[in-house]
Enzyme design. Structure first.
Site, PDB file in Angstrom:
ATOM      1  N   SER A 112       0.842  -1.320  -0.520  1.00  0.00           N
ATOM      2  CA  SER A 112       0.438  -0.489   0.049  1.00  0.00           C
ATOM      3  C   SER A 112       0.762   0.998  -0.291  1.00  0.00           C
ATOM      4  O   SER A 112       1.584   1.160   1.096  1.00  0.00           O
ATOM      5  CB  SER A 112      -0.899  -0.181   1.423  1.00  0.00           C
ATOM      6  OG  SER A 112      -1.769  -0.915   1.226  1.00  0.00           O
ATOM      7  N   HIS A 117       7.078  10.384  -9.289  1.00  0.00           N
ATOM      8  CA  HIS A 117       8.781  10.870  -9.624  1.00  0.00           C
ATOM      9  C   HIS A 117       8.943  11.309 -10.887  1.00  0.00           C
ATOM     10  O   HIS A 117       7.519  12.015 -12.191  1.00  0.00           O
ATOM     11  CB  HIS A 117       9.895   9.841  -9.888  1.00  0.00           C
ATOM     12  CG  HIS A 117       9.503   8.467  -8.779  1.00  0.00           C
ATOM     13  ND1 HIS A 117      10.681   8.638  -8.157  1.00  0.00           N
ATOM     14  CD2 HIS A 117       9.133   7.483  -8.890  1.00  0.00           C
ATOM     15  CE1 HIS A 117      10.262   7.819  -6.852  1.00  0.00           C
ATOM     16  NE2 HIS A 117       9.335   6.681  -7.864  1.00  0.00           N
ATOM     17  N   CYS A 140      -3.476  -2.635  -0.941  1.00  0.00           N
ATOM     18  CA  CYS A 140      -4.348  -4.041  -0.630  1.00  0.00           C
ATOM     19  C   CYS A 140      -5.831  -3.808   0.373  1.00  0.00           C
ATOM     20  O   CYS A 140      -6.335  -2.097   0.356  1.00  0.00           O
ATOM     21  CB  CYS A 140      -3.638  -4.861  -0.132  1.00  0.00           C
ATOM     22  SG  CYS A 140      -2.740  -4.069   1.829  1.00  0.00           S
TER      23      CYS A 140
END
Length: 264
Positions: A112, A117, A140
């Site tokens: 999780s 970036h 999750c």
């Protein structure tokens, strides 16, 4: 799909990955440097943290930790560790002792997390500049990263978007039967608003039996004034406008299809 009664926690991992591009034309070397500096400031680590924090709110995730970094000469990264349930501050261990091994941290992040970036770059001579942001929302449990689709595409002024959604692992119901996906999906496009879909040409490549879904998006409307840095279309000759338009459109087509187009 009917609701499943699970045995324990929902162990499915759902990952949504974006590659988002903003394209620009900057004629001179100084203009290109100016665009890189502008976009680097516009999407610095603090701004990206705000966007990802709002993403957490949209998908209903609770923030556990934030790591951020601006890079020299350009670029930034932000990673947010999230959980499905609220964290009780009384349960947080603040005592002085060695932290978990890096192997443990990576395993948790893979379950999780939300990360981004950025990659500003420019052509050495041709005037083309691109800003790319790579984003991954991996969760999750019952949290769905698909809820953040429209928000993220809108926030990052996307000319071109490539997206991958995959579901991994399995979860068991109370009868012990394994389930490899817990929701219906035949295209990422089904989770976009009609307004968003109207703005883009879109193409799907899906592998249903592997729970892999891929969508590419290319902005439909092309208005040259939105792609010029430190310049206006009226200040250019008709020949210059056509040359720049052709250059930009070729660049966008190449990025969209993922292959270079030869000069005719």
């Amino acid at each position: 799909m009917h609701k499943l009664k699970l045995h324990g926690f929902n162990n499915l991992t759902k990952s949504l990955s974006f590659c988002i591009y903003d394209i620009c034309y900057a004629k001179t070397a100084d203009d290109r440097a100016g665009y890189i500096a502008y976009i680097d400031e516009q999407y610095n680590a603090n701004r990206l943290t705000e966007i990802l924090s709002e993403t957490c709110s949209i998908i209903g995730a609770n923030i556990l930790n934030i790591a951020r970094q601006d890079y020299e000469p350009q670029g930034a990264s932000v990673t947010i560790l999230v959980s499905e349930e609220p964290v009780d501050p009384n349960d947080v261990d603040t005592s002085e002792h060695p932290g978990p091994l890096s192997k443990t941290v990576v395993a948790h992040l893979d379950k999780s997390h939300i990360c981004v970036h950025t990659y500003p770059e420019s052509h050495p001579e041709g005037g083309l500049c691109t800003f790319r942001a790579d984003i991954e929302v991996s969760t999750c449990g019952v949290i769905s990263p698909l809820k953040a689709l429209n928000y993220l595409i809108h926030q990052l002024e996307s000319d071109i978007v490539t997206m991958d959604y995959r579901v991994r692992g399995f979860t068991r119901d109370v009868n012990g039967v394994k389930h490899y996906i817990d929701h219906e999906i035949n295209s990422i496009q089904n989770f976009m608003s009609d307004d968003m879909k109207a703005l883009y040409h879109m193409m799907d490549v899906n592998v249903y039996q592997e729970n892999i879904f891929h969508t590419k998006m290319l902005l439909k409307d092309f208005d040259l004034k939105h792609y010029l840095f430190n310049a206006k279309p009226d200040a250019l000759s008709a020949a210059e406008r056509k040359e720049i338009t052709d250059l930009l459109w070729k660049e966008m087509q190449e990025i969209y299809y993922g292959r270079n187009i030869p000069h005719l």
